[in-house]
Design an enzyme around this catalytic site. Sequence first.
Site, PDB file in Angstrom:
ATOM      1  N   GLY A  38       0.823  -1.207   0.000  1.00 46.40           N
ATOM      2  CA  GLY A  38       0.000   0.000   0.000  1.00 46.40           C
ATOM      3  C   GLY A  38       0.852   1.251   0.000  1.00 46.40           C
ATOM      4  N   GLY A  73       5.360   8.142   0.305  1.00 41.41           N
ATOM      5  CA  GLY A  73       5.987   6.843   0.461  1.00 41.41           C
ATOM      6  C   GLY A  73       5.061   5.696   0.088  1.00 41.41           C
ATOM      7  N   VAL A 118       4.606   1.102   0.804  1.00 42.15           N
ATOM      8  CA  VAL A 118       4.951   0.027   1.725  1.00 42.15           C
ATOM      9  C   VAL A 118       5.122  -1.281   0.960  1.00 42.15           C
ATOM     10  CG1 VAL A 118       4.287  -1.228   3.811  1.00 42.15           C
ATOM     11  CG2 VAL A 118       3.635   1.168   3.545  1.00 42.15           C
ATOM     12  N   LYS A 155       8.997   2.994   2.372  1.00 42.52           N
ATOM     13  CA  LYS A 155      10.113   3.648   1.693  1.00 42.52           C
ATOM     14  C   LYS A 155       9.710   5.034   1.222  1.00 42.52           C
ATOM     15  CE  LYS A 155      12.765   1.278  -0.970  1.00 42.52           C
ATOM     16  NZ  LYS A 155      13.319   0.478  -2.089  1.00 42.52           N
ATOM     17  N   ASP A 197      -4.721  11.801  11.274  1.00 37.87           N
ATOM     18  CA  ASP A 197      -5.135  11.150  10.029  1.00 37.87           C
ATOM     19  C   ASP A 197      -5.738   9.780  10.324  1.00 37.87           C
ATOM     20  OD1 ASP A 197      -5.541  10.870   7.323  1.00 37.87           O
ATOM     21  OD2 ASP A 197      -3.509  10.185   6.892  1.00 37.87           O
ATOM     22  N   ASP A 205       0.439   4.287  10.387  1.00 36.45           N
ATOM     23  CA  ASP A 205       0.705   5.469   9.566  1.00 36.45           C
ATOM     24  C   ASP A 205       0.769   6.744  10.415  1.00 36.45           C
ATOM     25  OD1 ASP A 205       1.079   7.342   7.597  1.00 36.45           O
ATOM     26  OD2 ASP A 205      -0.414   6.509   6.252  1.00 36.45           O
TER      27      ASP A 205
END
Length: 357
Positions: A103, A108, A110, A132, A248, A266
């Site tokens: 995802g 970034g 994952v 990343k 978020d 996250d």
Amino acid sequence: MNMDKFELLNMLQRSKRAAESPLSVDLTMTTKALIFGLIFMLLMMGVLICYLLSKYRYLRESRYERMRRADIGTRAINNKIVYDKQQFEIDREKLIETEKKLGGGHYGYVLEGLLQSVIPNTLETLPVAVKKSQKPEEIKLFFKEILIMNVIDKHPNVLALIGAITDPKQMLIVTELAYKDLKSYFESREYTFEDLMIRNEGATENYRTDFEINNDLLRLSTFDLISFAFQISNGMQHLASIPCVHRDLALRNIMITKTKTVRIADFGLARKHKLSKNYYKRQYDQALPESRMAPELFDTERYRNRFTEKTDIWTFALCLYELFTLGTDPEKQVNDLRNFLKKGERLPKPEHCRREV
């Protein structure tokens, strides 16, 4: 001359008798009592001052410093978060990335990965999730996320940080691997849903109780929805104790394991705030999901752009709507949710949420 000596002797005897009189003894005992009482009051005041000072230092002391004293590897210096490189930095050669994409978020993406054991001469690996950075300008944001995660101690409903690679060219965040996010889980429709909040036939108030708790992801019920809601609130309470605002919270940022445990994830937009202020003020260059932000962040000068535990509660309420509609986005049900609410209008009650819930 002899007369003078006799009178002098009489005067001394009278003085001695006067000194031994009851009045003199009473005055002496009163003086001693006053001195003793004064000393006792000073001692009590000293004890009280010491207690108040210790309480004041405890309240002033950052949570991170208390965690450091408890032998947890994170700490704060001058109320600033410090990355514990010794505990969390991962050897790049020990991390194996796969091409399986799990995802992505505001920045970034994952991937699934494998982390080799640090024990010499062992081939054991641990499945992990690797986040990343994609662009050079994301490096600073990634490091902020690492800082936040490195001060969140372990909790069953918060995704755990395993480690990080803080290379100036590319940041990597390594966390535990969950099954998938709740949003994707609901959208997959891989489960069979059963509404257990159904009244018993002939009853007026009682609901069905003939159900069993299970960890099967292919079976979903209203009991599971209530369990998910409780677990999310439990994780958010833990974050509020740091204190930290997530900013978020949504089902897309909440992971579910294969045993139906949910974990908040996250932390790219999460921020630690000072307990004395009890809020984090938004920086104007930050991109945030405005459609999910609490109304007071826009409408009042006093609270504009000030994120608190209460603004996270607003997004938690949106998560509840998503849960009990099996993944429906509340902000997509109307064109302008903010104006919709200002007019006093409300979305209908979710189908699988009874009034009692």
